[in-house]
Design an enzyme around this catalytic site. Structure first.
Site, short mmCIF file in Angstrom:
data_model
loop_
_atom_site.label_atom_id
_atom_site.label_comp_id
_atom_site.label_asym_id
_atom_site.label_seq_id
_atom_site.Cartn_x
_atom_site.Cartn_y
_atom_site.Cartn_z
N THR A 82 1.24 -0.71 0.27
CA THR A 82 -0.22 -0.02 -0.10
C THR A 82 1.15 1.33 -0.43
OG1 THR A 82 -1.81 0.98 0.69
CG2 THR A 82 -0.42 0.22 2.47
N ALA A 148 -10.12 -0.94 -6.51
CA ALA A 148 -9.69 -2.09 -7.36
C ALA A 148 -11.79 -2.07 -7.10
CB ALA A 148 -9.13 -2.62 -7.40
N SER A 149 -11.81 -3.01 -6.17
CA SER A 149 -12.80 -3.66 -6.20
C SER A 149 -14.47 -2.66 -6.17
CB SER A 149 -13.39 -4.19 -4.79
OG SER A 149 -11.84 -3.93 -3.54
N HIS A 192 -9.04 -11.78 -8.55
CA HIS A 192 -9.24 -11.48 -6.92
C HIS A 192 -11.05 -11.71 -6.38
CE1 HIS A 192 -9.85 -8.23 -4.06
NE2 HIS A 192 -8.24 -8.54 -3.37
N ASN A 300 -4.58 0.73 -9.50
CA ASN A 300 -4.66 1.65 -8.28
C ASN A 300 -2.90 1.95 -7.75
OD1 ASN A 300 -6.83 0.69 -7.49
ND2 ASN A 300 -6.05 -1.13 -6.05
N1 PLP Z 1 -7.54 -6.87 -7.79
C1 PLP Z 1 -6.55 -7.41 -7.61
C2 PLP Z 1 -5.52 -7.79 -9.37
C3 PLP Z 1 -5.96 -6.85 -6.52
O1 PLP Z 1 -4.41 -7.13 -6.04
C4 PLP Z 1 -6.64 -6.32 -5.19
C5 PLP Z 1 -5.68 -6.72 -4.22
O2 PLP Z 1 -4.45 -6.77 -3.86
C6 PLP Z 1 -7.75 -6.34 -5.52
C7 PLP Z 1 -8.49 -6.23 -7.08
C8 PLP Z 1 -8.30 -5.18 -3.99
O3 PLP Z 1 -8.00 -4.18 -4.59
P1 PLP Z 1 -8.12 -2.76 -4.13
O4 PLP Z 1 -8.04 -3.27 -2.18
O5 PLP Z 1 -8.54 -1.80 -4.53
O6 PLP Z 1 -10.30 -3.37 -4.06
#
Ligand code: PLP
Length: 472
Positions: A82, A148-149, A192, A300
């Protein structure tokens, strides 16, 4: 608190943060506290009379720091990084000072306009096709989401809006619920968990398609799944390609997946949450080949590009499905300049902070070259660790190092590797988390802290190696 006190308080905090980071190596990476440690350290109720800020500062080491996991410790190698940097911290301070809510252009024009400009800057830094940029004056553009989620969910909701309305035109007599139940989205089985969750939240079936032996989702596997679903009367409408999986930083074949999505007419979202930052370096851009076939793209800066959480950059080629389906325009939010982005329509929450300041400060103070140097240094450190693993024949790589991640294991059983990691983390010198693919358990060493040096890689490997010796 008056202004003079604020200035003293802020200066004292800046000193605290600077000292904390300068001396972070002296701390244990993981705290040793037990659940519930904090409550007994504080009174049962809030103070009746306001206290002096000095009293608060005095409590940081007593109450907070014992329960902090030090993500920026050079021996923190868990999850994915992070990000954190001084320019971003200072920008967050300004964001707190201005304290506007950027729900529409007029609620703070700078908040909207800076976001448009810095996302265009960032898009150009990774060579995104121009349709994704707001300077193209088309239907696309960039926006900062929290995570990202959230970006995946927004992409799915946009795609759902587009394809549901089309399905309704084709089958006007079918109830909306029936049509929705026919929609199906796709991702690699190594995507993910937030991708599957986006499906749950959006009321859509997401289908995991098996990645190949090289952990990459390929076009043909996706095409086969789409054809099966079409034959079964379902409506394939959405796919997510992952560039840099969480488990082992594998890259789906975006070019092939993109071709299938174009041919089969699916909305393609690209989740490059962690690894996308590397695309600011031209030598990694081959991994995003095919990006012109995507509809939405996210990475991100808050993971690997020195911008503090939260800063998830998301670009749309056409944001109108999100805006027109989920936007709302009560009278009190109308203003004279309708037509410029009112970013509340591009996201799920209503309110939004002045987040682009952090990106602007970081881009200006590090410059593209400074950020490229950061990425390249961390990739080189991972390579160094990979080399140390390969030199010790008790160990094996699970897969070749990718970006700042090395997946490795002791040759032997999963149980031995589980014990190894348990002992490593209990020792408290370094911290890592495991992963498992197709029943093989492995350790993940991620270069996380911006303070990491080659000596930290040696230290990490020596720790792994000496604990492995205790096991044998
Ligand atoms: N997508 C991928 C490929 C990730 O590696 C991660 C977290 O490491 C996420 C989504 C989730 O990220 P966020 O916490 O920004 O939702």
């Amino acid at each position: 608190m008056d202004t003079e006190e604020f200035k003293d308080f802020a200066q004292s905090m800046a000193e605290f943060i600077g000292n904390y980071l300068d001396n972070i190596r002296e701390r244990r990476v993981l705290p040793e506290v037990e659940p519930g440690y904090l409550r007994p350290l504080l009174p049962e109720t809030a103070p009746e009379d306001g206290e002096r800020w000095q009293a608060l500062m005095g409590d940081l080491e007593r109450v907070i720091m014992p329960g902090v996991t030090h993500w920026h410790h050079p021996q923190f190698h868990g999850y994915y990084p992070t990000a954190q940097s001084y320019p971003a911290i200072v920008a967050d301070m300004l964001s707190g000072g201005i304290a506007c809510i950027g729900i529409s252009w007029i609620t703070s024009p700078a908040c909207t306009e800076l976001e448009m400009v810095v996302l265009d800057w960032l898009g150009k830094m990774i060579d995104l096709p121009v349709e994704f940029l707001s300077c193209s004056n088309g239907k696309g553009g960039g926006v900062i989401q929290s995570t990202a989620s959230e970006s995946t969910l927004i992409a799915l909701l946009s795609a759902k809006a587009k394809y549901l309305s089309r399905a309704k035109e084709l089958e006007p007599d079918q109830p909306e619920g029936v049509l929705t139940s026919k929609l199906v989205g796709y991702c690699s089985d190594l995507a993910h968990t937030s991708v599957n969750r986006a499906g749950l939240l959006g009321g859509i079936k997401m289908r995991g398609v098996a990645a190949g032996d090289d952990y990459r989702l390929r076009g043909e596997a996706l095409r086969k799944a789409i054809r099966e679903d079409k034959e079964a009367g379902r409506i394939p409408f959405f796919a997510v390609a992952t560039l840099g999986t969480t488990v082992n930083c594998a890259f789906d074949d975006l070019d092939e997946i993109g071709t299938v999505c174009v041919e089969e007419d699916l909305w393609l979202h690209v989740d490059a949450a962690y690894a996308g930052a590397a695309f600011i370096c031209p030598e990694f851009r081959h991994l995003m080949r095919g990006i012109e076939k995507a509809d939405t793209f996210n990475f991100n800066p808050h993971k690997w590009m020195l911008v503090n959480f939260d800063s998830a950059a998301m670009w749309f080629k056409d944001a109108s499905y999100m805006i027109n389906t989920y936007g709302n325009d009560p009278v009190y939010l109308k203003h004279e300049h309708q037509g410029v982005p009112d970013y509340r329509h591009w996201q799920i929450p209503f309110g939004r902070r002045f987040r682009s300041l952090k990106l602007w400060f970081v881009l200006r103070i590090y410059g593209v070259k400074g950020l490229q140097a950061h990425i390249r240094k961390q990739v080189a450190l991972a390579k160094q660790f990979e080399g140390l693993v390969l030199q010790d024949n008790r160990f094996e790589l699970f897969c070749p190092a990718s970006m700042g991640l090395v997946c490795f294991r002791l040759k032997g059983s999963n149980e031995t590797n589980e014990l190894l990691l348990k002992k490593i983390n209990a020792n408290g010198k370094i911290y890592m988390v495991p992963s498992k693919i197709k029943e093989t358990y492995f350790l993940r060493m991620v270069v996380c802290s911006r303070f990491c040096q080659p000596t930290d890689m040696e230290l990490a490997f020596n720790e792994v190696s000496s604990i492995a010796s205790e096991l044998q």
